[in-house]
Scaffold this motif. Structure first.
Motif, PDB file in Angstrom:
ATOM      1  N   GLU A 153       0.828  -1.204   0.000  1.00 42.53           N
ATOM      2  CA  GLU A 153       0.000   0.000   0.000  1.00 42.53           C
ATOM      3  C   GLU A 153       0.868   1.262   0.000  1.00 42.53           C
ATOM      4  OE1 GLU A 153      -3.458   1.954   2.807  1.00 42.53           O
ATOM      5  OE2 GLU A 153      -3.158  -0.217   2.899  1.00 42.53           O
ATOM      6  N   THR A 154       1.993   1.202   0.725  1.00 44.92           N
ATOM      7  CA  THR A 154       2.910   2.339   0.779  1.00 44.92           C
ATOM      8  C   THR A 154       3.462   2.660  -0.608  1.00 44.92           C
ATOM      9  OG1 THR A 154       3.526   1.877   3.056  1.00 44.92           O
ATOM     10  CG2 THR A 154       5.081   3.178   1.764  1.00 44.92           C
ATOM     11  N   PHE A 155       3.851   1.629  -1.343  1.00 49.48           N
ATOM     12  CA  PHE A 155       4.409   1.870  -2.672  1.00 49.48           C
ATOM     13  C   PHE A 155       3.344   2.393  -3.637  1.00 49.48           C
ATOM     14  CE2 PHE A 155       7.896  -0.939  -1.171  1.00 49.48           C
ATOM     15  CZ  PHE A 155       8.915  -0.023  -1.343  1.00 49.48           C
ATOM     16  N   ILE A 156       2.106   1.974  -3.461  1.00 48.70           N
ATOM     17  CA  ILE A 156       1.021   2.523  -4.289  1.00 48.70           C
ATOM     18  C   ILE A 156       0.852   4.005  -3.977  1.00 48.70           C
ATOM     19  CG2 ILE A 156      -1.481   2.462  -4.662  1.00 48.70           C
ATOM     20  CD1 ILE A 156      -1.276  -0.618  -4.214  1.00 48.70           C
ATOM     21  N   LYS A 157       0.862   4.338  -2.679  1.00 52.46           N
ATOM     22  CA  LYS A 157       0.739   5.742  -2.279  1.00 52.46           C
ATOM     23  C   LYS A 157       1.941   6.553  -2.750  1.00 52.46           C
ATOM     24  CE  LYS A 157      -2.294   5.289   1.701  1.00 52.46           C
ATOM     25  NZ  LYS A 157      -2.480   5.586   3.116  1.00 52.46           N
ATOM     26  N   MET A 158       3.120   5.932  -2.751  1.00 55.00           N
ATOM     27  CA  MET A 158       4.326   6.619  -3.207  1.00 55.00           C
ATOM     28  C   MET A 158       4.180   7.025  -4.668  1.00 55.00           C
ATOM     29  SD  MET A 158       8.124   5.154  -3.999  1.00 55.00           S
ATOM     30  CE  MET A 158       7.438   4.353  -5.435  1.00 55.00           C
ATOM     31  N   VAL A 159       3.683   6.103  -5.497  1.00 54.44           N
ATOM     32  CA  VAL A 159       3.517   6.394  -6.918  1.00 54.44           C
ATOM     33  C   VAL A 159       2.534   7.552  -7.102  1.00 54.44           C
ATOM     34  CG1 VAL A 159       2.639   5.467  -9.108  1.00 54.44           C
ATOM     35  CG2 VAL A 159       4.154   4.076  -7.688  1.00 54.44           C
ATOM     36  N   ASP A 160       1.449   7.534  -6.325  1.00 60.38           N
ATOM     37  CA  ASP A 160       0.462   8.610  -6.422  1.00 60.38           C
ATOM     38  C   ASP A 160       1.040   9.952  -5.963  1.00 60.38           C
ATOM     39  OD1 ASP A 160      -1.395   6.795  -7.328  1.00 60.38           O
ATOM     40  OD2 ASP A 160      -2.383   6.537  -5.373  1.00 60.38           O
ATOM     41  N   ALA A 161       1.957   9.913  -4.982  1.00 66.80           N
ATOM     42  CA  ALA A 161       2.490  11.146  -4.397  1.00 66.80           C
ATOM     43  C   ALA A 161       3.780  11.627  -5.063  1.00 66.80           C
ATOM     44  CB  ALA A 161       2.742  10.934  -2.905  1.00 66.80           C
ATOM     45  N   LEU A 162       4.315  10.894  -6.017  1.00 63.56           N
ATOM     46  CA  LEU A 162       5.577  11.292  -6.662  1.00 63.56           C
ATOM     47  C   LEU A 162       5.551  12.711  -7.234  1.00 63.56           C
ATOM     48  CD1 LEU A 162       7.031   8.111  -8.398  1.00 63.56           C
ATOM     49  CD2 LEU A 162       8.125   9.549  -6.681  1.00 63.56           C
ATOM     50  N   PRO A 163       4.455  13.166  -7.814  1.00 59.21           N
ATOM     51  CA  PRO A 163       4.465  14.545  -8.324  1.00 59.21           C
ATOM     52  C   PRO A 163       4.698  15.596  -7.223  1.00 59.21           C
ATOM     53  CG  PRO A 163       2.615  13.338  -9.267  1.00 59.21           C
ATOM     54  CD  PRO A 163       3.233  12.453  -8.225  1.00 59.21           C
ATOM     55  N   SER A 164       4.360  15.264  -5.983  1.00 55.37           N
ATOM     56  CA  SER A 164       4.549  16.242  -4.907  1.00 55.37           C
ATOM     57  C   SER A 164       5.921  16.104  -4.238  1.00 55.37           C
ATOM     58  CB  SER A 164       3.445  16.083  -3.847  1.00 55.37           C
ATOM     59  OG  SER A 164       3.603  14.851  -3.176  1.00 55.37           O
ATOM     60  N   TYR A 165       6.722  15.122  -4.642  1.00 53.35           N
ATOM     61  CA  TYR A 165       8.049  14.934  -4.049  1.00 53.35           C
ATOM     62  C   TYR A 165       8.952  16.094  -4.463  1.00 53.35           C
ATOM     63  CZ  TYR A 165      12.686  13.024  -3.217  1.00 53.35           C
ATOM     64  OH  TYR A 165      13.976  12.834  -2.799  1.00 53.35           O
ATOM     65  N   GLN A 166       9.693  16.660  -3.480  1.00 53.90           N
ATOM     66  CA  GLN A 166      10.489  17.857  -3.737  1.00 53.90           C
ATOM     67  C   GLN A 166      11.996  17.595  -3.761  1.00 53.90           C
ATOM     68  OE1 GLN A 166       9.168  20.635  -0.793  1.00 53.90           O
ATOM     69  NE2 GLN A 166       7.144  20.824  -1.700  1.00 53.90           N
ATOM     70  N   ALA A 167      12.401  16.397  -4.094  1.00 53.73           N
ATOM     71  CA  ALA A 167      13.819  16.031  -4.268  1.00 53.73           C
ATOM     72  C   ALA A 167      14.675  16.326  -3.042  1.00 53.73           C
ATOM     73  CB  ALA A 167      14.385  16.707  -5.519  1.00 53.73           C
ATOM     74  N   GLN A 168      14.142  16.014  -1.858  1.00 49.88           N
ATOM     75  CA  GLN A 168      14.916  16.159  -0.627  1.00 49.88           C
ATOM     76  C   GLN A 168      14.703  14.915   0.226  1.00 49.88           C
ATOM     77  OE1 GLN A 168      13.305  19.728   1.081  1.00 49.88           O
ATOM     78  NE2 GLN A 168      14.848  21.019   0.127  1.00 49.88           N
ATOM     79  N   GLY A 169      15.705  14.094   0.382  1.00 51.34           N
ATOM     80  CA  GLY A 169      15.639  12.926   1.255  1.00 51.34           C
ATOM     81  C   GLY A 169      14.551  11.946   0.880  1.00 51.34           C
ATOM     82  N   PHE A 170      14.744  11.228  -0.227  1.00 54.77           N
ATOM     83  CA  PHE A 170      13.724  10.294  -0.714  1.00 54.77           C
ATOM     84  C   PHE A 170      13.396   9.223   0.320  1.00 54.77           C
ATOM     85  CE2 PHE A 170      12.248   6.522  -2.935  1.00 54.77           C
ATOM     86  CZ  PHE A 170      11.182   7.043  -3.661  1.00 54.77           C
ATOM     87  N   LYS A 171      14.408   8.663   0.967  1.00 53.63           N
ATOM     88  CA  LYS A 171      14.199   7.590   1.938  1.00 53.63           C
ATOM     89  C   LYS A 171      13.365   8.101   3.131  1.00 53.63           C
ATOM     90  CE  LYS A 171      16.790   3.974   4.334  1.00 53.63           C
ATOM     91  NZ  LYS A 171      18.130   3.440   4.627  1.00 53.63           N
TER      92      LYS A 171
END
Length: 162
Positions: free
Chosen positions: A30-48
């Motif tokens: 479920e986390t990885f599904i949410k990650m894919v949905d939230a990728l556009p909001s990722y701001q390239a700081q500390g992915f982990k």
């Protein structure tokens, strides 16, 4: 590629909350599904760190949902089916008549006692729940119940309810 790289880390995060391997595996997916949905909001700081936060919140949400479901299943005000063995229509009528007398007696009490007595004895709520409902302190609930019992002893007779 991201899933392969972080699947063990995400599993550890979800397992730390879920404490169940199967549930942690489901939460990892479920986390990885949410990650894919939230990728556009990722701001390239500390992915982990970002992914860990998604995993942690997913696990916490699941825990809360499961806890709420358990509370919903155990918090019925009255049983849905009431089957009493060996109860006759006459006994049922007498029981209902007695309940009605008790309700009428409670209605005749002073208002500040009535609310507390009704919630404590009829609705079977705790002092804390009553205090929350009436927006008063628990000590106030305790004192009102004490005074209500004293009032009942002085104003009611046992014959009134038989």
């Amino acid at each position: 590629m991201l899933i392969e790289k972080y699947k063990h880390h995400v599993f550890k995060v979800t397992y730390s909350v879920a404490k169940n391997q199967q549930e942690a595996e489901d939460l990892t997916q479920e986390t990885f599904i949410k990650m894919v949905d939230a990728l556009p909001s990722y701001q390239a700081q500390g992915f982990k760190t970002w992914l860990s936060r998604i995993a942690y919140h997913t696990a916490i949400d699941s825990y809360r949902k499961k806890k709420r479901r358990q509370e919903d299943l155990t918090s019925f005000d009255e049983p849905i089916f009431q089957v009493e063995q060996g109860s006759s229509a006459e006994a049922e009528m007498l029981k209902n008549s007695q309940k009605e007398k008790i309700r009428e007696a409670i209605e005749s009490m002073p208002v500040n006692f009535r609310d507390v007595v009704f919630r404590y004895y009829i609705q079977e709520k705790s002092y804390a729940e009553i205090a929350f409902d009436l927006n008063i302190a628990e000590k106030t609930v305790e004192m009102r119940l004490y005074r209500a019992r004293k009032w009942m002893r002085q104003n009611w007779k046992e014959d009134d309810f038989s």
